[in-house]
Structures are given as structure tokens and as C-alpha cells.
Design a protein around this motif. Structure first.
Motif: not given
Length: 269
Positions: A187-205
């Protein structure tokens, strides 16, 4: 849509040793975990954290413990078994049924538990102890979600991966693969890029992730990560190893971030 997770079974039991360094994730991974947490803090938690950090963010201090841990001796409880001081462990243990358990001297989960209890009664703490408790929680919540930081009862971890493997013609410590290479290589990019790629879960999850205790979370990390220990000393990982496990890394980073927010919101409610 929640990203797919490699379903793997794991078991561990940890007895901390000094044979290899016990860092977990790289600076970018730790910062991404803290960044996800920051986006999910309550107003009270955000204010409480800022007060302890003198206006700094947990993202900026997420890896502080790795570099200053020789100075960060445990002051939270009395040393165990006659020892004069306690160092800060970055690993945890599970028993033969994959259950994480308290271990006052050598479990990062136990340190998180102690730090939470202290911060909930922070009016009795001096500023330096508040800071240590907060940094323990921020950094070690990341550590406990790293697959390479679980000690197994059957010793499948072989001292937390302190052996050499081959990746693309280079010799590397297998522990390093899970500290930073899986996410770093894919995964390229910075801190926010990695956080964006990782954090795709909805509220229920996220609500499902946050159920249970710290030790339940540790048991789940162990159960989802066990498959990484099919690798043996001298194995060639192949060209696609990092990509094969990238979903596992992303999901554990996301879980760590949301669970860190859950812990801090509860402390400062």
C-alpha cells in the motif's frame, strides 16, 4: 463494503524473551491506527486526550513507545516475582484453546487493562503517569493487533518469528515481515491513505468488532492470524506473499483503530 479477510486459525501463548526486538507494525501502521481512532473519538475523549498530550494528537505520538520504551518502565503495579522494575511488553499470550489471558509481567493486553483502570481514576495521577498510561493504550492496542505479536502455547511462533526467510531474493527476519513489510510493500501513500484503505467497515460491523473484552479481542487476533506460522526458517515466501496477506493486515489495522477509539471514549465518558 467490508473488505474480505483471510480466515486463518491461530493459537498462542507468550512468554516474553529478549531474543528479538518486539516492535509491532511500522510507524505508518501505528499512525494509521491512531488516525482511525481519532476520527471516531467523542468530544469528551478528544478533549481529554488533548489535555494529557498538551494539545498533540495520538497520531503524532503513536510510535513513541517503540523508541522510548527503555525509559518507560512500568509504574502501574508492583513488580511481580520479586523483580524491582517491569518493562513494557509488546506481545501477549494465548493458551491451547486460543484464549488470551492476563499475565502481569509479560502481556501487552494486561498493561492496557492496567492503564485503562488508572486513567479512569486519573484525578489521583500525576501528569507523567497519565501520559504513560495513555501512550501505553495507544501503542499497545496497535501491538496486540499485529499477527507477529502473539505467543502460542504450542510454540508455533518459534520465538515470534526470530528466524530468516527469503523474499524476492533477499534474506529478512520473518518478524520484520509482519512488523511493516506486508502493509509497506502493498500500500502506497501516507498515514491517511492507509487509514482510508483499511477503514471500510460500516457502523454495524464496527459495533460487532467492539464487543467483548480486551482478552476477547486478543483471542480473535490469535484466531485470525495463526496461519502465518506455516512459514519455516529458510522458506522462500514467493513474490505474492505480501499481497496474499494484505487483507488480513488491513482488517487488523481497522479493528485496532476502532477498538482504540472505543477504549478512549469509555475512559473519558
Amino acid at each position: 463494503m467490508k473488505k474480505s479477510l483471510l480466515i486463518i486459525a491461530v493459537c498462542t501463548s507468550v512468554l516474553l524473551t529478549n531474543a528479538i526486538p518486539a516492535f509491532s507494525w511500522g510507524k505508518r501502521e501505528h499512525a494509521a491506527i491512531a488516525y482511525i481512532a481519532e476520527q471516531n473519538l467523542s468530544n469528551k475523549a478528544r478533549k481529554g486526550v488533548a489535555g494529557i498530550l498538551d494539545g498533540q494528537t495520538i497520531t503524532s505520538r503513536a510510535s513513541w513507545l517503540d523508541y522510548y520504551k527503555p525509559l518507560m518502565l512500568m509504574k502501574l503495579t508492583e513488580p511481580q516475582k520479586g523483580k524491582m522494575t517491569r518493562t513494557i511488553p509488546h506481545t501477549f499470550q494465548v493458551d491451547s484453546s486460543l484464549r488470551a489471558y492476563p499475565y502481569p509481567e509479560h502481556s501487552c493486553i494486561t498493561v492496557i487493562e492496567e492503564s485503562i483502570a488508572k486513567l479512569k481514576n486519573r484525578e489521583h495521577l500525576d501528569d507523567s503517569t497519565k501520559l504513560q498510561c495513555l501512550l501505553n493504550i495507544v501503542h499497545l492496542t496497535g501491538d496486540m493487533h499485529c499477527p507477529g505479536h502473539v505467543f502460542y502455547a504450542d510454540k508455533r511462533d518459534r520465538n515470534i518469528g526470530g528466524f530468516n526467510v527469503i523474499y524476492r531474493g533477499e534474506t529478512v527476519k520473518y518478524h520484520k515481515v509482519w512488523d511493516s513489510m506486508v502493509a509497506g510493500e502493498t500500500f502506497a501513500g501516507g498515514i491517511e491513505d492507509l487509514a482510508y484503505l483499511a477503514d471500510s467497515a460500516g457502523k454495524k460491523q464496527v459495533r460487532e468488532w467492539n464487543r467483548g473484552s480486551l482478552y476477547d479481542w486478543g483471542s480473535e487476533v490469535a484466531a485470525s492470524s495463526c496461519g502465518i506460522w506455516t512459514v519455516k526458517a529458510g522458506d522462500d515466501l514467493g513474490n505474492y506473499y505480501m499481497y496474499d496477506y494484505s487483507d488480513l493486515a488491513l482488517e487488523l489495522i481497522a479493528k485496532a483503530g476502532h477498538r482504540l477509539a472505543e477504549v478512549l471514549n469509555d475512559i473519558f465518558k
